[in-house]
Design a protein around this motif. Sequence first.
Motif, PDB file in Angstrom:
ATOM      1  N   LEU A 172      13.184 -12.469   5.000  1.00 35.52           N
ATOM      2  CA  LEU A 172      11.318 -13.030   5.160  1.00 35.52           C
ATOM      3  C   LEU A 172      11.138 -11.228   3.634  1.00 35.52           C
ATOM      4  O   LEU A 172      10.058 -11.617   3.388  1.00 35.52           O
ATOM      5  N   THR A 173      11.249 -10.056   4.543  1.00 36.28           N
ATOM      6  CA  THR A 173      11.267  -8.736   4.184  1.00 36.28           C
ATOM      7  C   THR A 173      11.988  -8.970   2.199  1.00 36.28           C
ATOM      8  O   THR A 173      11.095  -8.073   1.658  1.00 36.28           O
ATOM      9  N   ALA A 174      12.891  -9.563   1.639  1.00 33.99           N
ATOM     10  CA  ALA A 174      12.387  -9.775   0.924  1.00 33.99           C
ATOM     11  C   ALA A 174      12.180 -11.084   0.107  1.00 33.99           C
ATOM     12  O   ALA A 174      12.204 -10.765  -0.799  1.00 33.99           O
ATOM     13  N   LEU A 175      11.923 -12.288   0.112  1.00 32.01           N
ATOM     14  CA  LEU A 175      10.381 -12.439   0.235  1.00 32.01           C
ATOM     15  C   LEU A 175       9.292 -11.709  -0.111  1.00 32.01           C
ATOM     16  O   LEU A 175       8.530 -12.074  -1.499  1.00 32.01           O
ATOM     17  N   VAL A 176       8.763 -10.864   0.038  1.00 35.11           N
ATOM     18  CA  VAL A 176       7.731 -10.198   0.164  1.00 35.11           C
ATOM     19  C   VAL A 176       8.126  -9.300  -1.077  1.00 35.11           C
ATOM     20  O   VAL A 176       7.203  -9.323  -1.816  1.00 35.11           O
ATOM     21  N   GLY A 177       9.239  -8.714  -0.679  1.00 34.76           N
ATOM     22  CA  GLY A 177       9.633  -8.456  -1.679  1.00 34.76           C
ATOM     23  C   GLY A 177       9.843  -8.703  -3.598  1.00 34.76           C
ATOM     24  O   GLY A 177       9.009  -8.352  -4.709  1.00 34.76           O
ATOM     25  N   GLY A 178       9.919 -10.179  -3.293  1.00 33.92           N
ATOM     26  CA  GLY A 178      10.443 -10.519  -4.192  1.00 33.92           C
ATOM     27  C   GLY A 178       8.320 -11.199  -4.935  1.00 33.92           C
ATOM     28  O   GLY A 178       8.407 -10.498  -6.442  1.00 33.92           O
ATOM     29  N   TYR A 179       7.582 -11.286  -3.785  1.00 40.38           N
ATOM     30  CA  TYR A 179       6.022 -11.391  -4.573  1.00 40.38           C
ATOM     31  C   TYR A 179       5.915 -10.587  -5.194  1.00 40.38           C
ATOM     32  O   TYR A 179       4.422  -9.970  -5.941  1.00 40.38           O
ATOM     33  N   VAL A 180       5.795  -9.113  -4.478  1.00 36.57           N
ATOM     34  CA  VAL A 180       5.584  -7.559  -5.620  1.00 36.57           C
ATOM     35  C   VAL A 180       5.902  -7.516  -6.582  1.00 36.57           C
ATOM     36  O   VAL A 180       5.172  -7.156  -7.141  1.00 36.57           O
ATOM     37  N   GLY A 185      -0.900 -11.904  -2.628  1.00 36.66           N
ATOM     38  CA  GLY A 185      -1.712 -12.830  -2.093  1.00 36.66           C
ATOM     39  C   GLY A 185      -0.562 -13.949  -1.199  1.00 36.66           C
ATOM     40  O   GLY A 185      -0.488 -14.098  -0.334  1.00 36.66           O
ATOM     41  N   SER A 186       0.260 -14.452  -2.014  1.00 36.75           N
ATOM     42  CA  SER A 186       1.257 -15.347  -0.978  1.00 36.75           C
ATOM     43  C   SER A 186       2.660 -14.104  -0.312  1.00 36.75           C
ATOM     44  O   SER A 186       3.364 -14.860   0.150  1.00 36.75           O
ATOM     45  N   ALA A 187       2.426 -12.791  -0.755  1.00 37.17           N
ATOM     46  CA  ALA A 187       2.944 -12.147   0.117  1.00 37.17           C
ATOM     47  C   ALA A 187       2.291 -12.098   1.381  1.00 37.17           C
ATOM     48  O   ALA A 187       3.195 -11.837   2.881  1.00 37.17           O
ATOM     49  N   GLU A 188       1.102 -12.003   1.413  1.00 36.11           N
ATOM     50  CA  GLU A 188       0.229 -11.545   3.059  1.00 36.11           C
ATOM     51  C   GLU A 188       0.652 -13.109   2.746  1.00 36.11           C
ATOM     52  O   GLU A 188       0.394 -13.217   4.592  1.00 36.11           O
ATOM     53  N   LYS A 189       0.619 -14.591   2.476  1.00 39.32           N
ATOM     54  CA  LYS A 189       1.123 -15.722   3.285  1.00 39.32           C
ATOM     55  C   LYS A 189       2.481 -15.430   4.043  1.00 39.32           C
ATOM     56  O   LYS A 189       2.802 -15.795   5.016  1.00 39.32           O
ATOM     57  N   VAL A 190       3.578 -14.643   3.935  1.00 37.06           N
ATOM     58  CA  VAL A 190       4.880 -14.880   3.880  1.00 37.06           C
ATOM     59  C   VAL A 190       4.800 -14.253   6.222  1.00 37.06           C
ATOM     60  O   VAL A 190       4.867 -14.462   6.315  1.00 37.06           O
ATOM     61  N   PHE A 191       3.180 -13.063   5.657  1.00 43.98           N
ATOM     62  CA  PHE A 191       3.162 -12.477   6.528  1.00 43.98           C
ATOM     63  C   PHE A 191       2.485 -13.268   8.009  1.00 43.98           C
ATOM     64  O   PHE A 191       4.083 -13.589   9.185  1.00 43.98           O
ATOM     65  N   THR A 245       9.490  -4.337   6.477  1.00 47.80           N
ATOM     66  CA  THR A 245       8.347  -4.683   5.620  1.00 47.80           C
ATOM     67  C   THR A 245       7.239  -4.211   4.497  1.00 47.80           C
ATOM     68  O   THR A 245       6.615  -4.769   4.240  1.00 47.80           O
ATOM     69  N   TYR A 246       6.094  -4.207   5.799  1.00 46.05           N
ATOM     70  CA  TYR A 246       4.905  -3.129   5.683  1.00 46.05           C
ATOM     71  C   TYR A 246       5.220  -2.431   4.591  1.00 46.05           C
ATOM     72  O   TYR A 246       3.944  -2.098   3.217  1.00 46.05           O
ATOM     73  N   SER A 247       5.868  -1.574   4.754  1.00 42.72           N
ATOM     74  CA  SER A 247       6.620  -0.246   3.188  1.00 42.72           C
ATOM     75  C   SER A 247       6.932  -1.263   2.385  1.00 42.72           C
ATOM     76  O   SER A 247       6.385  -0.438   0.853  1.00 42.72           O
ATOM     77  N   VAL A 248       7.559  -2.134   1.711  1.00 39.69           N
ATOM     78  CA  VAL A 248       8.219  -3.318   0.617  1.00 39.69           C
ATOM     79  C   VAL A 248       6.140  -4.213   0.153  1.00 39.69           C
ATOM     80  O   VAL A 248       6.415  -3.000  -0.327  1.00 39.69           O
ATOM     81  N   PHE A 249       5.329  -3.969   1.001  1.00 37.35           N
ATOM     82  CA  PHE A 249       4.293  -4.074   0.545  1.00 37.35           C
ATOM     83  C   PHE A 249       3.597  -3.002   0.608  1.00 37.35           C
ATOM     84  O   PHE A 249       2.836  -3.995  -0.399  1.00 37.35           O
ATOM     85  N   LEU A 250       3.620  -2.601   0.716  1.00 34.72           N
ATOM     86  CA  LEU A 250       2.915  -1.109   0.145  1.00 34.72           C
ATOM     87  C   LEU A 250       3.034  -1.375  -1.322  1.00 34.72           C
ATOM     88  O   LEU A 250       2.196  -0.391  -2.157  1.00 34.72           O
ATOM     89  N   GLY A 251       4.134  -1.514  -1.669  1.00 36.13           N
ATOM     90  CA  GLY A 251       5.104  -0.919  -2.645  1.00 36.13           C
ATOM     91  C   GLY A 251       3.543  -1.474  -3.876  1.00 36.13           C
ATOM     92  O   GLY A 251       3.870  -1.001  -4.496  1.00 36.13           O
ATOM     93  N   GLY A 252       3.349  -3.017  -3.956  1.00 33.46           N
ATOM     94  CA  GLY A 252       2.724  -3.588  -4.464  1.00 33.46           C
ATOM     95  C   GLY A 252       1.787  -3.187  -4.823  1.00 33.46           C
ATOM     96  O   GLY A 252       0.920  -2.645  -5.236  1.00 33.46           O
TER      97      GLY A 252
END
Length: 648
Positions: free
Chosen positions: A236-244, A250-256, A270-277
């Motif tokens: 799921l962290t990989a998916l968050v990174g892909g959306y970022v 928005g889609s990255a937040e839905k993954v959470f 996971t949150y650090s990857v989301f922080l990059g976006g």
Amino acid sequence: MKSKKMANDLPEFDDHKPNGSACRFGKHNKKPFPKATWRATKKLQSIQTDIAGSQRTPSLKIHLHAPSHGAMLLTPLRKPIPLLLLTRLFSTSPQTLPDPVSNSVHCPVTHNNPAAAAAAVLQPRNSITTIIHSLCDSRRFAEAHLRFSLAISSNFIPNDPTCNVLISRLMDAKTPFETRRIVIQLRERKGTLFEMSLVNWNRLIDGFCRIGEVGIGEMVLGEMMKRGVELGRVLLTALVGGYVRVGDLGSAEKVFDEMAERGVGPNSMTYSVFLGGVVRYRESERWRAVLDEVWRRMEDDDKCSSHAAFSNVVGILCREGMVDEVCRIAEQMPKVKGVDEGFAYAEMIDSLCRVGRHHGASRIVYIMRKKRGMRPSLVSYNSIVHGLSTDGGCMRAYQLFEEVIEFGYVPSEYTYKMRCQPDVITLNTILKAFCEAERVEEAMKILNDMMMGKFCKPDVVSFTTVIFALLKDGKAEAALSLLNKTMPERRLRPGVVTYNAVIRGLFNLGMATEAMSVHTSMASQGMGADCTTYAIILEGLFQADQIDEAKKFWDDVVWPSGLHDNFVYAAIIKGLCGAGRFEEACSFLYELVDSGVSPNIVSFNILINSACKLGLKREAYQIVGEMRRNGLSPDAITWRVLEKFYKT
């Protein structure tokens, strides 16, 4: 010669070969391949294959020897392989059972067929695995995908562990589409019997996300869920990174939310990857809240995940230019739980140096020493000192270097014996920075400390840097003392670069006699001059208005030596034109052309510019014509000079 009586006392030859047969035999490398006895009549009936890639061509008569098992395995097949035989090669049918002794395959084929002989010695399972591993090691991933696909199509399928290992190797190609085709092909052949490992699932989805194909990554995730594979944070962290990466926060937040529904809680990584976006798209109202969530998650995560998340956060902030925020984290370091302080400070210094923020890294060092009472490592000091010296912060670099000595970070005796280059390079970089800043006194102080044994011993580069700086500062006596006295005392022999620097500096100071003396001593010590030396001397003699001496030096020294290039020609032509001897410059250029020398366009441009300054229009165009006859075309500088001449 014997028959025509052109020579005497030649021996008699009894063997008379037909004309040309000896030449033809000498030119033969090996016998030609025999003609094929059959031709394919349908598609895929004959397949030209090369099992192990390009191989060395066999020597003469190598075909007379029986190939060994390994040689036959690695030698490319030279004949078409029928499709039936290729199927047998990768099959495990009762007709091709492995021999328990030799572990090879026996096919019901004759020994007269080379392709059959190759199939008779190949080991199906071991050979295809070895071939794919070898192709991946040599970065031939496209061919590795093809070989594996052919093996699967031929009903030769290794067991699940072997398949997972091969799929993992193929994923190194970073071509997830090709790897997914292999996975689909395995499922079609083995059905539910094939189970891909969780690591390979994660890598496959991450591969699609890294190239921006998040939709296909979700499709693979759906297939994974249908097969009952347990989801994890890595996936799921990989998916968050892909959306970022594609900017869809928005889609990255839905993954959470989906992670929470499936009982998989996000961790600090996971949150650090989301922080990059969030930081990349400058959502200033959210990024600090996300950063606080990263720190909070670190308290509950294991140390490995916390360190990875912290490295990712610091790298993101440094790449986005938020150096002040990194320094604020360094000052509040005790509040960040779950991360070792030594690792955190070292990571901040390394990340800042990677993006060229060496002054910010030195600020981290100050925080470590003054506020936390910690000592940075020698690697951190070296990185900062090199970066500061390159960026012009020589004073701060020297201060940090003195701190290193105070802390006792001195290279060991073994390091000195091995000529520890980083320390010498560090000192030379600092010397160069001081000299370029015209702070020669500080550079001399460092050089004296090096000679006194406080730092590493100076080398030829150290002396050359300081000598040239002294000459630029007008201190010729001190520079010559280092060259003629100090360097021999320390058993250092000046190189041609050192002599060139001294000669150029003396000419710039108007000391032509001393410069020629240095050239004489250079020759007496067995140090040969190069083209740069001659160009410097000729340019200096013309600047000193010693035109006759320059012409004599060209005739007596430079031309006989054969060491002259376009820089030498340009120095002479420029000197003659500058002295008002335009006709002599033209004659010199034409003599070079008549002697077989081809000057470059720089020499012609110097003459054209001089002719335009003198108002000699006809001569300027004559030089352009001569340039064209020598195979050169006018460049932008040529046309700009001529255009300026017409405007004036």
